[in-house]
Design a protein around this motif. Sequence first.
Motif, PDB file in Angstrom:
ATOM      1  N   PRO A 114       1.794   4.847   1.210  1.00 53.85           N
ATOM      2  CA  PRO A 114       1.569   5.781   2.329  1.00 53.85           C
ATOM      3  C   PRO A 114       1.566   7.156   1.766  1.00 53.85           C
ATOM      4  N   ASN A 118       0.824 -11.292  -3.126  1.00 50.86           N
ATOM      5  CA  ASN A 118       2.147 -11.849  -2.288  1.00 50.86           C
ATOM      6  C   ASN A 118       2.212 -12.910  -1.180  1.00 50.86           C
ATOM      7  N   ARG A 141       9.889  -0.177  21.786  1.00 50.54           N
ATOM      8  CA  ARG A 141       9.002  -0.450  20.812  1.00 50.54           C
ATOM      9  C   ARG A 141       9.885  -0.027  19.434  1.00 50.54           C
ATOM     10  N   HIS A 162       6.211   8.282  14.289  1.00 47.94           N
ATOM     11  CA  HIS A 162       6.828   7.112  15.052  1.00 47.94           C
ATOM     12  C   HIS A 162       7.860   7.018  15.805  1.00 47.94           C
ATOM     13  N   HIS A 211       1.350   4.370  12.044  1.00 51.50           N
ATOM     14  CA  HIS A 211       2.262   5.544  11.789  1.00 51.50           C
ATOM     15  C   HIS A 211       2.018   5.814  10.380  1.00 51.50           C
ATOM     16  N   ILE A 212       1.385   4.889   9.628  1.00 54.91           N
ATOM     17  CA  ILE A 212       1.105   5.301   8.194  1.00 54.91           C
ATOM     18  C   ILE A 212      -0.322   5.361   7.881  1.00 54.91           C
ATOM     19  N   GLN A 213      -0.831   6.435   7.288  1.00 59.58           N
ATOM     20  CA  GLN A 213      -2.100   6.352   7.157  1.00 59.58           C
ATOM     21  C   GLN A 213      -2.182   5.722   5.870  1.00 59.58           C
ATOM     22  N   ALA A 222      -4.200   4.620  -0.147  1.00 61.93           N
ATOM     23  CA  ALA A 222      -4.388   4.076  -1.689  1.00 61.93           C
ATOM     24  C   ALA A 222      -3.658   2.832  -1.749  1.00 61.93           C
ATOM     25  N   GLU A 223      -3.987   2.023  -2.708  1.00 62.14           N
ATOM     26  CA  GLU A 223      -3.310   0.887  -3.139  1.00 62.14           C
ATOM     27  C   GLU A 223      -2.147   1.495  -3.825  1.00 62.14           C
ATOM     28  N   ALA A 224      -1.162   0.606  -3.887  1.00 59.90           N
ATOM     29  CA  ALA A 224       0.151   0.845  -4.497  1.00 59.90           C
ATOM     30  C   ALA A 224      -0.403   0.707  -6.136  1.00 59.90           C
ATOM     31  N   HIS A 270      10.001   6.637   8.369  1.00 59.28           N
ATOM     32  CA  HIS A 270       9.275   5.348   8.121  1.00 59.28           C
ATOM     33  C   HIS A 270       8.384   5.752   6.893  1.00 59.28           C
ATOM     34  N   GLY A 271       8.268   4.765   6.079  1.00 57.91           N
ATOM     35  CA  GLY A 271       7.528   4.945   4.684  1.00 57.91           C
ATOM     36  C   GLY A 271       8.288   5.540   3.820  1.00 57.91           C
ATOM     37  N   THR A 323       0.819  -1.278  -0.129  1.00 57.34           N
ATOM     38  CA  THR A 323      -0.084  -0.203  -0.055  1.00 57.34           C
ATOM     39  C   THR A 323       0.886   1.234   0.002  1.00 57.34           C
ATOM     40  N   ALA A 338       7.502   6.498  19.621  1.00 57.55           N
ATOM     41  CA  ALA A 338       6.727   5.323  19.674  1.00 57.55           C
ATOM     42  C   ALA A 338       7.251   4.372  21.067  1.00 57.55           C
ATOM     43  N   ASP A 374       7.567   1.208   0.317  1.00 56.99           N
ATOM     44  CA  ASP A 374       7.705   1.873   1.628  1.00 56.99           C
ATOM     45  C   ASP A 374       8.102   1.032   2.624  1.00 56.99           C
ATOM     46  N   ASP A 375       7.989  -0.373   2.239  1.00 59.47           N
ATOM     47  CA  ASP A 375       8.457  -1.332   3.085  1.00 59.47           C
ATOM     48  C   ASP A 375       8.263  -2.783   2.758  1.00 59.47           C
ATOM     49  N   MET A 376       8.699  -3.790   3.262  1.00 61.95           N
ATOM     50  CA  MET A 376       8.779  -5.176   2.897  1.00 61.95           C
ATOM     51  C   MET A 376       7.358  -5.630   2.757  1.00 61.95           C
ATOM     52  N   VAL A 377       7.095  -6.327   1.929  1.00 55.80           N
ATOM     53  CA  VAL A 377       5.610  -6.758   1.692  1.00 55.80           C
ATOM     54  C   VAL A 377       5.062  -7.715   3.067  1.00 55.80           C
ATOM     55  N   PHE A 378       6.076  -8.197   3.864  1.00 51.99           N
ATOM     56  CA  PHE A 378       5.569  -8.919   5.165  1.00 51.99           C
ATOM     57  C   PHE A 378       6.381  -8.442   6.226  1.00 51.99           C
ATOM     58  N   PRO A 379       5.932  -7.217   6.622  1.00 48.97           N
ATOM     59  CA  PRO A 379       6.674  -6.471   7.684  1.00 48.97           C
ATOM     60  C   PRO A 379       6.848  -7.158   8.955  1.00 48.97           C
ATOM     61  N   HIS A 407       0.333  10.280   3.016  1.00 43.82           N
ATOM     62  CA  HIS A 407       0.915  11.185   3.936  1.00 43.82           C
ATOM     63  C   HIS A 407       1.039  10.889   5.079  1.00 43.82           C
ATOM     64  N   GLU A 437       1.517  11.599   9.495  1.00 46.79           N
ATOM     65  CA  GLU A 437       0.740  12.502  10.343  1.00 46.79           C
ATOM     66  C   GLU A 437       1.362  13.580  10.372  1.00 46.79           C
TER      67      GLU A 437
END
Lengths: 567, 196
Positions: A5, B23, A23, A16, B8-10, B13-15, A535-536, A3, A19, A114-119, A7, A9
């Motif tokens: 990101p 996946n 953590r 983050h 932390h991330i809103q 939208a889908e990539a 992050h992201g 997905t 956090a 933005d990150d790995m697919v399986f974080p 924007h 916050e």
Amino acid sequence: MATAPVHHETHDDHGHARAGFIRHYFFSTDHKMIAMQYMFTGMAMALIGGFFAYAFRMQLAFPGMDVPGFGVVSANEYNHLITNHGAIMIFWVAMPVLIAAFGNYLIPLMIGCDDMVFPKLNRLSYQIFLLSALILIASFFVPGGGFAGAWTMYPPLSTKPEFGLTPLGATLFVVAVGVEFVAFLLGGINFVTTAMNSRAPGMRMYDIPMVVWMIVIASILFMGSVGPLVAGAVMLIFDQNFGTAFFDPTRGGDPVLWQHLFWFFGHPEVYVVLLPAVGIVAEIITVFSRKKLFAYRTVLYTAFGTGVLSFMVWAHHQFIAGIDPRMANIFTITTLLISIPVAEMLFVYIATLFGGSITFTTPMLWALSFIATFLIGGVTGIFLGASGADIYLHDTYFVLAHFHYTFFPIAIIGTFAGITFWFPKMFGRMMNERLGKIHFWGTVIAFNCIFIPLFVVGVAGEHRRIYDFTNFPELARPALRNLDEFATISLLVMLAFQPIFLFNLFYSMFRGPKAPKNPWNSNTLEWSADSPPPHGNWPELPRVYRGPYEYSVPGREQDYWPQNAPN
Amino acid sequence: MATYRSPHIQVVAEAPRTPLVPNGVMGMLIFVFTELMLFGGFLSAFIIIRSGAVVWPPPGQPALPFEQTAFNTALLLLSGVMLFVTRRRFDRDRASARTPMWIAMGLAAAFVVLQGREWVALLSQGLTLTSSSLGSFFFMVIGLHAIHVMVALGLLARSHWRLRRGWLASSQLGTTEVFWYFVVGVWPVVWLVMYQ
């Protein structure tokens, strides 16, 4: 499905970061934090492995000496030290740093997601890895001491406590190795899936930076080869503890079976750690010679070819284990064949350098020394791949020197190259170049002084599994003893240069000059994110328009052309 | 649509990229590749030991019941077929997929129970983990496969629970399918190599 990101916050303090310490640093699912966890765990393990090397090299050069910081090394302690030095450096330093740390850090940033697919799987992977390291360290303190049957764990030394003298240590050692492989399995699944499914829009297969390809191919190799070793490890644990007969010839088992299962993994493992290092070097030499990587597709196909071939060479580790000479012939041929693609990769790098405008920064020096030292490691491997020569050389220091001439460039030089190159991105500050260069020369010259003498003593016939040479007058000739002492003193010099790196690392992390987004004027996507990336990674995910190595394109004002620049 | 939630991330939208293979399915395919090599390692080790033996089965050891196990094999293969039916029904009408899913789980559970009975019978005939290399390999490999069947059962039970709640995504069922077909598909090979 990944997905985007859209924007954060708040942009300046990235929510983050608040956090909570635990953590944030221990239970983060952020790929960059997990990469740092792997890297610092790997470095800590490298200190342990280096200390072990120091202790047993002192014993070899000055037998019976009271080693400062360790004490007198007994024969069983000596076995324990070499066993765990090998295992730590390969399984707990080379693999976590080269594949897990650089893979985690670079893959999402270089392919623009933005990150790995399986974080969460990723976080679990690190936690399992940490557990395995703790099991290994715990094994040093059980009754009988840590495992002392060589990192290759050949039975019956590893299965029968009356031979190995380490009833509990041996089991814990095998368990630690097995647990660690689960960690890398989870990591590898993540790497391959992420690189295939989460690339930035516009990034085609041939636009992927070489280091990402190399880590992906290495992960596939790892996952293809690890199954038989896990099977073997389970069988070994059962043989140790439940009285099964897999490797016991008196009850129908076969000890050489273990060697096949181990080396079926063990040889691809060499390429598992080699390929990421080769990828790191590719990134660095293109940036610092301001040239396009020579023959991108050839390198890629070569890496795949090396991967396939690496599954067909394992028995060259067993030429003197009593395998059929006809089989030895076949494995000699495949082993000599695999030197062709590896040599080709090195030639490609030299061709990339040719005619470039080279800047000798610290990462570039490391990358160039990788090519030079790995070349020596590769060429000496040809002697060992030929079964006839191997029968003479196999149990001598020649093997040991060859092995270190391959693994030191991979695990140490490759890692230093990567850290010094990506440090500005990782920590947002620049490292000190002068200290970096002092550390570089101190390490590389001392390294060659350690292992070139060992080639010589190896050819002269010095056996590599002896605790105290004074017991063997024909091996304790002054000429050889002097070379041994020279190698040990060179090791001390090399170790003495390492605090410079640690100081440079931690000082620059907090006090170094602030790094811009793209300090090296590089093309790949990670340099378009902030240093360090939040992050992201990006406020808005980048789009890719071209391949990663468009340096010095004629007709352009700048000599680089970022992948995400529309024109 | 599988999205992970980060505090932390809103996620809005889908990539922009739609992957060819979801996946989860891809991750499971890679895992199954490793599993294949794991079983390959065990079976090739068994073949090496067996081809080096002078008499087989080792003296004093019972021969494995090849024909009897054929029935169990048929049960497991049938459960694979039922999962295939599940997928076909799932694509047309989700609610109707629950019955074949139940049958698939029942067949696999029956397989595990019958294999367990076979273990007990063989143990009483003197085949144990430590009695010979045949016993060592038999209980190791068959036990490993039994664990895999049970894990596959757990995955399918989870899919069923999600299906009942209406949460089951196509890619989640796909992930379970990959593992299930692996467990079903590897068994006939194990059976032919070990029992014959």
